[in-house]
Design a protein around this motif. Structure first.
Motif, short mmCIF file in Angstrom:
data_model
loop_
_atom_site.label_atom_id
_atom_site.label_comp_id
_atom_site.label_asym_id
_atom_site.label_seq_id
_atom_site.Cartn_x
_atom_site.Cartn_y
_atom_site.Cartn_z
N GLU A 60 0.81 -1.23 0.00
CA GLU A 60 0.00 0.00 0.00
C GLU A 60 0.84 1.27 0.00
OE1 GLU A 60 -3.29 0.44 -0.59
OE2 GLU A 60 -3.15 -1.70 -1.04
N ALA A 61 1.94 1.26 0.73
CA ALA A 61 2.80 2.46 0.77
C ALA A 61 3.37 2.75 -0.62
CB ALA A 61 3.93 2.26 1.78
N THR A 62 3.75 1.72 -1.34
CA THR A 62 4.30 1.91 -2.69
C THR A 62 3.21 2.33 -3.65
OG1 THR A 62 6.04 0.32 -2.19
CG2 THR A 62 5.68 0.85 -4.52
N GLY A 111 7.95 3.96 -13.58
CA GLY A 111 8.21 2.77 -14.38
C GLY A 111 8.66 1.59 -13.54
N GLU A 112 9.54 1.84 -12.57
CA GLU A 112 10.00 0.76 -11.69
C GLU A 112 8.83 0.15 -10.92
OE1 GLU A 112 14.52 2.23 -10.58
OE2 GLU A 112 12.88 2.76 -9.23
N ILE A 113 7.99 1.00 -10.38
CA ILE A 113 6.87 0.50 -9.59
C ILE A 113 5.91 -0.31 -10.46
CG2 ILE A 113 4.86 1.13 -8.19
CD1 ILE A 113 6.53 3.54 -7.18
N THR A 114 5.60 0.19 -11.64
CA THR A 114 4.63 -0.54 -12.48
C THR A 114 5.22 -1.84 -13.02
OG1 THR A 114 5.19 0.78 -14.44
CG2 THR A 114 3.29 1.51 -13.13
N ARG A 115 6.54 -1.89 -13.18
CA ARG A 115 7.17 -3.13 -13.67
C ARG A 115 7.41 -4.15 -12.55
NH1 ARG A 115 10.19 0.62 -16.16
NH2 ARG A 115 11.98 0.28 -14.79
N THR A 116 7.89 -3.65 -11.39
CA THR A 116 8.37 -4.57 -10.36
C THR A 116 7.60 -4.50 -9.04
OG1 THR A 116 9.95 -3.00 -9.40
CG2 THR A 116 10.71 -4.32 -11.29
N GLY A 117 6.81 -3.43 -8.85
CA GLY A 117 6.11 -3.25 -7.58
C GLY A 117 6.98 -2.59 -6.52
N ARG A 118 8.18 -2.16 -6.93
CA ARG A 118 9.12 -1.53 -6.01
C ARG A 118 9.78 -0.34 -6.68
NH1 ARG A 118 13.64 -4.17 -5.05
NH2 ARG A 118 13.86 -3.21 -3.04
N ALA A 119 10.35 0.53 -5.86
CA ALA A 119 11.17 1.63 -6.38
C ALA A 119 12.56 1.46 -5.80
CB ALA A 119 10.58 2.98 -5.96
N ASP A 120 13.57 1.73 -6.61
CA ASP A 120 14.95 1.65 -6.16
C ASP A 120 15.13 2.61 -4.99
OD1 ASP A 120 17.86 1.01 -6.49
OD2 ASP A 120 17.91 3.18 -6.87
N PRO A 121 15.55 2.11 -3.82
CA PRO A 121 15.68 2.97 -2.64
C PRO A 121 16.65 4.14 -2.82
CG PRO A 121 15.80 0.66 -2.01
CD PRO A 121 15.83 0.70 -3.50
N VAL A 160 7.20 13.47 -1.20
CA VAL A 160 8.21 13.38 -0.15
C VAL A 160 7.69 12.52 1.01
CG1 VAL A 160 9.45 14.72 1.62
CG2 VAL A 160 9.36 15.55 -0.75
N GLN A 161 6.46 12.75 1.42
CA GLN A 161 5.88 11.97 2.52
C GLN A 161 5.73 10.50 2.15
OE1 GLN A 161 2.29 14.16 3.20
NE2 GLN A 161 3.29 15.73 4.43
N ALA A 162 5.24 10.24 0.93
CA ALA A 162 5.06 8.85 0.48
C ALA A 162 6.41 8.15 0.36
CB ALA A 162 4.30 8.83 -0.84
N ALA A 163 7.43 8.86 -0.13
CA ALA A 163 8.76 8.28 -0.23
C ALA A 163 9.30 7.92 1.15
CB ALA A 163 9.71 9.24 -0.96
N ALA A 164 9.07 8.80 2.11
CA ALA A 164 9.53 8.53 3.47
C ALA A 164 8.86 7.27 4.03
CB ALA A 164 9.23 9.73 4.37
N GLN A 165 7.59 7.07 3.72
CA GLN A 165 6.88 5.87 4.18
C GLN A 165 7.49 4.61 3.56
OE1 GLN A 165 4.28 5.34 6.34
NE2 GLN A 165 4.65 7.46 6.95
N VAL A 166 7.79 4.67 2.27
CA VAL A 166 8.37 3.51 1.59
C VAL A 166 9.78 3.23 2.09
CG1 VAL A 166 9.16 2.65 -0.65
CG2 VAL A 166 6.91 3.73 -0.46
N LEU A 167 10.56 4.30 2.28
CA LEU A 167 11.94 4.12 2.71
C LEU A 167 12.07 3.72 4.17
CD1 LEU A 167 13.53 7.13 0.81
CD2 LEU A 167 13.89 4.69 0.34
N GLY A 168 11.01 4.02 4.95
CA GLY A 168 11.01 3.63 6.36
C GLY A 168 11.65 4.57 7.26
#
Length: 142
Positions: A60-62, A97-107, A134-142
């Motif tokens: 969900e965060a991604t 593109g990374e998210i739609t291809r792999t479900g992840r973003a390069d940290p 910025v907020q969403a990225a912070a959630q994904v990065l932890g």
């Protein structure tokens, strides 16, 4: 015609409706996309833009990050094109593109993008959608 008499002049036909002097009604209970036209010479055009969906296992965060990235890219269209806007849009496109291809973003890429948007040194930083990224990225990065 969804139901009724399909014979010429029958209920629901153009010939019947034209002779009655009143147009028939159209009821759409639910519609997602598409277009509808009524009448003898009615025309309908549907233009829709679909985004690639991320893989089902995407957390969900991604997914929230992907939505925020797309919103920022849309909002950036109001800004004058500069090297900075082109660079940021390129980075956003890579993340999308990374998210739609792999479900992840390069940290590492995500951290650089977050840092770049956090500085707020350009017009991009003034967009509310940049803060959301910025907020969403912070959630994904932890």
């Amino acid at each position: 015609m969804t139901s009724g008499d399909a014979r010429p002049g029958g209920a629901g036909s153009d010939e019947h409706d034209a002779g009655a002097g009143a147009g028939g009604g159209v009821h759409i209970g639910s519609m997602s996309g598409g277009a509808i036209a009524t009448g003898k010479h009615g025309q309908a055009t549907s233009t829709s833009y679909t985004y690639n969906a991320p893989p089902q296992q995407t957390d969900e965060a991604t997914r929230a990050l992907l939505e925020a990235v797309r919103a920022l890219r849309t909002d950036m269209r109001v800004l004058a094109a500069t090297d900075e806007t082109r660079d940021v849009d390129g980075e956003l496109g890579e993340v999308e593109g990374e998210i739609t291809r792999t479900g992840r973003a390069d940290p590492d890429r995500l951290a650089r993008l977050r840092d770049r948007l956090e500085t707020g040194a350009t017009a991009i930083g003034l967009l509310a959608s940049a803060a959301t990224v910025v907020q969403a990225a912070a959630q994904v990065l932890g």
